[in-house]
Design a protein around this motif. Sequence first.
Motif, PDB file in Angstrom:
ATOM      1  N   ASP A  74       0.853  -1.186   0.000  1.00 48.18           N
ATOM      2  CA  ASP A  74       0.000   0.000   0.000  1.00 48.18           C
ATOM      3  C   ASP A  74       0.892   1.240   0.000  1.00 48.18           C
ATOM      4  N   LEU A  75       0.354   2.345  -0.463  1.00 50.97           N
ATOM      5  CA  LEU A  75       1.054   3.612  -0.389  1.00 50.97           C
ATOM      6  C   LEU A  75       1.376   3.928   1.075  1.00 50.97           C
ATOM      7  N   ALA A  76       2.604   4.397   1.311  1.00 52.95           N
ATOM      8  CA  ALA A  76       3.084   4.708   2.658  1.00 52.95           C
ATOM      9  C   ALA A  76       4.129   5.819   2.538  1.00 52.95           C
ATOM     10  N   PRO A  77       4.555   6.424   3.621  1.00 53.56           N
ATOM     11  CA  PRO A  77       5.625   7.422   3.553  1.00 53.56           C
ATOM     12  C   PRO A  77       6.854   6.856   2.853  1.00 53.56           C
ATOM     13  N   ILE A  78       7.579   7.715   2.164  1.00 54.63           N
ATOM     14  CA  ILE A  78       8.642   7.259   1.275  1.00 54.63           C
ATOM     15  C   ILE A  78       9.713   6.473   2.003  1.00 54.63           C
ATOM     16  N   GLU A  79      10.081   6.885   3.232  1.00 58.39           N
ATOM     17  CA  GLU A  79      11.138   6.173   3.940  1.00 58.39           C
ATOM     18  C   GLU A  79      10.707   4.752   4.291  1.00 58.39           C
ATOM     19  N   LEU A  80       9.410   4.553   4.525  1.00 55.72           N
ATOM     20  CA  LEU A  80       8.927   3.209   4.831  1.00 55.72           C
ATOM     21  C   LEU A  80       8.848   2.353   3.575  1.00 55.72           C
ATOM     22  N   LEU A  81       8.496   2.953   2.449  1.00 57.61           N
ATOM     23  CA  LEU A  81       8.487   2.211   1.192  1.00 57.61           C
ATOM     24  C   LEU A  81       9.892   1.745   0.827  1.00 57.61           C
ATOM     25  N   LEU A  82      10.878   2.600   1.032  1.00 56.89           N
ATOM     26  CA  LEU A  82      12.261   2.204   0.759  1.00 56.89           C
ATOM     27  C   LEU A  82      12.702   1.107   1.720  1.00 56.89           C
ATOM     28  N   GLN A  83      12.230   1.180   2.943  1.00 55.35           N
ATOM     29  CA  GLN A  83      12.539   0.132   3.911  1.00 55.35           C
ATOM     30  C   GLN A  83      11.904  -1.182   3.479  1.00 55.35           C
ATOM     31  N   ARG A  84      10.659  -1.118   3.038  1.00 57.48           N
ATOM     32  CA  ARG A  84       9.990  -2.337   2.584  1.00 57.48           C
ATOM     33  C   ARG A  84      10.675  -2.916   1.357  1.00 57.48           C
ATOM     34  N   ALA A  85      11.170  -2.035   0.503  1.00 56.93           N
ATOM     35  CA  ALA A  85      11.860  -2.508  -0.696  1.00 56.93           C
ATOM     36  C   ALA A  85      13.082  -3.344  -0.350  1.00 56.93           C
ATOM     37  N   GLY A  86      13.598  -3.186   0.880  1.00 52.98           N
ATOM     38  CA  GLY A  86      14.733  -3.989   1.296  1.00 52.98           C
ATOM     39  C   GLY A  86      14.407  -5.456   1.455  1.00 52.98           C
ATOM     40  N   ARG A  87      13.126  -5.807   1.421  1.00 52.81           N
ATOM     41  CA  ARG A  87      12.729  -7.224   1.478  1.00 52.81           C
ATOM     42  C   ARG A  87      12.689  -7.845   0.085  1.00 52.81           C
ATOM     43  N   LEU A  88      12.835  -7.024  -0.938  1.00 51.96           N
ATOM     44  CA  LEU A  88      12.768  -7.488  -2.332  1.00 51.96           C
ATOM     45  C   LEU A  88      14.169  -7.849  -2.803  1.00 51.96           C
ATOM     46  N   HIS A  89      14.368  -9.139  -3.152  1.00 52.73           N
ATOM     47  CA  HIS A  89      15.681  -9.625  -3.595  1.00 52.73           C
ATOM     48  C   HIS A  89      16.755  -9.228  -2.587  1.00 52.73           C
ATOM     49  N   ARG A  90      16.492  -9.498  -1.313  1.00 46.44           N
ATOM     50  CA  ARG A  90      17.387  -9.070  -0.225  1.00 46.44           C
ATOM     51  C   ARG A  90      18.726  -9.787  -0.278  1.00 46.44           C
ATOM     52  N   HIS A  91      18.707 -11.094  -0.572  1.00 52.26           N
ATOM     53  CA  HIS A  91      19.932 -11.892  -0.532  1.00 52.26           C
ATOM     54  C   HIS A  91      20.335 -12.309  -1.942  1.00 52.26           C
ATOM     55  N   PRO A  92      21.448 -11.795  -2.470  1.00 56.53           N
ATOM     56  CA  PRO A  92      21.895 -12.175  -3.819  1.00 56.53           C
ATOM     57  C   PRO A  92      22.087 -13.673  -3.981  1.00 56.53           C
ATOM     58  N   VAL A  93      22.376 -14.374  -2.865  1.00 57.49           N
ATOM     59  CA  VAL A  93      22.579 -15.812  -2.967  1.00 57.49           C
ATOM     60  C   VAL A  93      21.324 -16.518  -3.467  1.00 57.49           C
ATOM     61  N   ARG A  94      20.180 -15.861  -3.363  1.00 57.79           N
ATOM     62  CA  ARG A  94      18.919 -16.447  -3.823  1.00 57.79           C
ATOM     63  C   ARG A  94      18.642 -16.187  -5.309  1.00 57.79           C
ATOM     64  N   ASP A  95      19.400 -15.283  -5.922  1.00 57.46           N
ATOM     65  CA  ASP A  95      19.041 -14.806  -7.262  1.00 57.46           C
ATOM     66  C   ASP A  95      18.971 -15.916  -8.303  1.00 57.46           C
ATOM     67  N   ALA A  96      19.903 -16.849  -8.232  1.00 61.64           N
ATOM     68  CA  ALA A  96      19.960 -17.883  -9.270  1.00 61.64           C
ATOM     69  C   ALA A  96      18.713 -18.752  -9.283  1.00 61.64           C
ATOM     70  N   ALA A  97      18.034 -18.853  -8.165  1.00 63.34           N
ATOM     71  CA  ALA A  97      16.873 -19.738  -8.073  1.00 63.34           C
ATOM     72  C   ALA A  97      15.555 -19.009  -8.270  1.00 63.34           C
ATOM     73  N   ARG A  98      15.583 -17.706  -8.595  1.00 63.24           N
ATOM     74  CA  ARG A  98      14.325 -16.978  -8.732  1.00 63.24           C
ATOM     75  C   ARG A  98      13.628 -17.376 -10.022  1.00 63.24           C
ATOM     76  N   PRO A  99      12.286 -17.385 -10.002  1.00 58.27           N
ATOM     77  CA  PRO A  99      11.554 -17.713 -11.230  1.00 58.27           C
ATOM     78  C   PRO A  99      11.769 -16.642 -12.296  1.00 58.27           C
ATOM     79  N   ALA A 100      11.597 -17.044 -13.565  1.00 54.91           N
ATOM     80  CA  ALA A 100      11.882 -16.131 -14.673  1.00 54.91           C
ATOM     81  C   ALA A 100      11.027 -14.871 -14.606  1.00 54.91           C
ATOM     82  N   TRP A 101       9.774 -15.002 -14.195  1.00 57.64           N
ATOM     83  CA  TRP A 101       8.890 -13.837 -14.198  1.00 57.64           C
ATOM     84  C   TRP A 101       9.317 -12.775 -13.189  1.00 57.64           C
ATOM     85  N   ALA A 102      10.117 -13.183 -12.173  1.00 58.17           N
ATOM     86  CA  ALA A 102      10.541 -12.240 -11.138  1.00 58.17           C
ATOM     87  C   ALA A 102      12.047 -12.075 -11.080  1.00 58.17           C
ATOM     88  N   ALA A 103      12.763 -12.628 -12.043  1.00 60.87           N
ATOM     89  CA  ALA A 103      14.222 -12.598 -11.982  1.00 60.87           C
ATOM     90  C   ALA A 103      14.745 -11.198 -12.251  1.00 60.87           C
TER      91      ALA A 103
END
Length: 936
Positions: free
Chosen positions: A662-691
Amino acid sequence: MSTDGDGSCGAGAGGNEAGAHRELLDLVLWGKEHGLGTPYPLICHLLDTAAVARALWADMVAPGFREQIAGELGLSVADTGRTVEFWAALHDIGKLTAHFQAQLGLPAGYPPPGHETPGHDRVANLWLASALERLGYPGGRRPLARLIAELLGGHHGRFHRIDPGDLRPAKLPFLGLGSGKWDEQRVATMNVLVEILRPAVPVTTLSRPSAVAVAGLVMLADWLASQTPYIKTRLDDVPRSGTVVELRRFFDGCVSAAPGLLDKAGLTRLRLRSGSFAEEFPAFPPNVLQASLAEQLPSAVTGPGLLMIAAPTGFGKTEAALFSARVLGAAAGRAGLYLALPTTATADQMFTRVARYLARRGVGDVSQALLHGMAWLSPVDEMIAKATSVEEISGDRETRARFPEWMRGRKRGLLAGVGIGTIDQALLAVLPTRHNALRMFALAGKTVVIDEVHAFGPYMRSLLVTLLGWLGELRVPVVLLSATLPAHVAAELAAAYRGSSAPGTLPQPVVPYPGWTYVQRGTPPVSHALPFPAEQRRRLQLELRLVEFGADGQPARLSAVTPEFTALAAQGGCAAVICTTVAQAQQTWGALVAWREALPEPQRPRIVLLHSRFPAWQREQITAEATSVLGRDGARPERLILVATQVIEQSLDLDVDFLVSDLAPIELLLQRAGRLHRHPVRDAARPAWAAAVGNEPRRMVVLTAPEADLTRIPDAWSYVYPAAALIRAERLLRERETGGITIPDDVQEMVDRGNPGDFPAYEDPLLIGFEKAEVERGADVMVEQQFAHNRRIPEPSRLLRLAELSAGDMPPEDHAATRFNADSVRVLPCYEGVDGALRLGGPNGETLPVPDAQGRLSRAELISVMRHTIPVSGHLVLGRGEDHVLPSPWRDIWPLGDLVLLRHSVDEAGQIGTARIGDREFVLDADRGLVEVKAE
């Protein structure tokens, strides 16, 4: 009275050999009696307390704090220790009055009580002001004698407001202190204490902040010396006469016994091995932040200071903070550590990590406490044992982390060598609650680490500013951690810590992103910007997506993200949806479950719901499972969608392939974005639609109303967050919707523009057409700041009397407002069958445990009940009455008496009815948690 050549107070009536054998004190005058079976002479309790204070000064009080007090008094550290133990011994001298002694029958030959019957703590304040002055204590505008009298008069946790005219010796008999033999015994008691303890006379005065911390030390010494089991061990040694010789012999026994009291309580000084960052954290090489601090910080630190670190999530700030805290603490002579986290869940997680660190780097016994309102429910001993049994722990086998039973009492945990808890536990020190001086003393010997500073609203930030002012005056090192720190907030916090000692010519500290800034009082700040690792530099694609709103005003999230979730079902992957309120998260979870039923069985993802309104046991279980499977090394599920509220926003290690918010203050959105692709070690196993494509991860979708139309933003969104902050965030994102956000280059600018400061920015281009929203934000900020101003204790520079720390009604700690409008209460859902029994967990669950013959439940039984409770906002249970309180005898048991009972009736057919409070209806759903029926 005079002083001897070594600066010690003169011996008075007991100052020669003949006087030493003359009976000076009447041992009939008692100080303790409850639970002993016989009265315990007052002088014995005073000597007990002095001995404990001596042990605390030697073995627990931080070296830097000892030097600070000694420097203020103009004495050596050793002389200061003798003086402080003398003060501690005097704390109960107010019990030498007719009013107090008459509780066990007035001794023969003593004048009876008059009309005035002041408490013994107030008597100490009144009498000692002139008594200490006669010892030669420094005078002036702020006489030290009056300050120490006020300090000791507050040993029960509340300082007294005294009319200066009442301190005149001639007036004291008329205030209930009595005269004649009463005053003779008070003078004789002080003389005996001078003879035995040999305290020095201070040369200069003590600062108000230091006096507050010393008051906390006296309270602690009194608590330890007042333990009934300990006093019973001393009964056989009680002197037969009140001579100096016999009392000195008794005191020698006190001195021998006191260290054992400290050891049992866990009041030992934290000792950590020194070493490089690689030695402290051998499991991985230091990253750019950690290496910068390891190389540059030690040379910048020459005394107590404030370190501010701003870096993205997943940047190793915890390890950086532990290393930095050790460096800062060593330079300031502060041995302990307190880590303040935003929530109970994050504190529980940090507790385990710190236990491992202490097992590697601690020396000898280490007391480690978990501190938050529900910490007593946590199996702390098991948590410590599990954390320190990991194979990679290779520290000293004699290192032992423990949470002693004594420290689990109320208000005591902060005294542990290492505390991990919520920020609330530290903020309570600057609220006018009873024993706030004890909290200040506990913090005075530590380095304080505060995480997620960006998440503080105006009210909490105002309290933090006050706390930093006190910590700065007490020379306590502080580490502040933040993922995003607006420039004006960094400047405000640094100015608070520097206090009035900071010259006006010093430059304003600026915390680079990513980077760190170190600030000491009276010196220019030291800043280091960090080169961002190429592998972590990325362009974050955020897409604003309009969401339709139903007739109930709720956003239809599913229809807005159907393409991505269809791809997730077909190809696999893990996603998260962050909703603004619990009700919206429950509704979204239900919509996703219905959507899933239409999919082929192999494509059906698991849908997990996480928010604050689950029973405690269930929330812990869901959180642990989510962090396990979505963490760095967990067994990742093939398909999973996590629906949550802001509880996953900070401090939880979660990595998802796709994120909706949901829309939130910008600093919180950037904080939430830290949960997206947080660990590079996981990148190789991500599905194609989200790689990721190069270093550009898949989009984070932010749901919003058309052009941030205030008439279309859900009321719940603008109730939780200021509308102006939502509009700023929406327009900042639109500016970058095409090109994306470059991390880290764009972050600080976006955070600063999204947080222009506390005063309304009427001409902000981001708010053209919505100026009214900015006025409302400014008004809300002013309300919160004023609320904080009315409730916090004075800033150190404005404190004239210690009584100002106890102003007002002094609410109990459980009701002290550390958060704005956080009128949280705990509800207990129960199921009431036709037999009238109350059951937990379901209509066939266990019945409420039955209290024993004394009306008590065991700790295990209390825990079993409290683990079924749920925190809710107070407004949800307005209108509660007698039917919403547990019946006797449960209501008389702490903490069950404070619970709000939600009765779910169960009929003979097993049908469960809703629980009603006022015009609201609730039901505890096994999958959705506590649901307000009308909200559906």
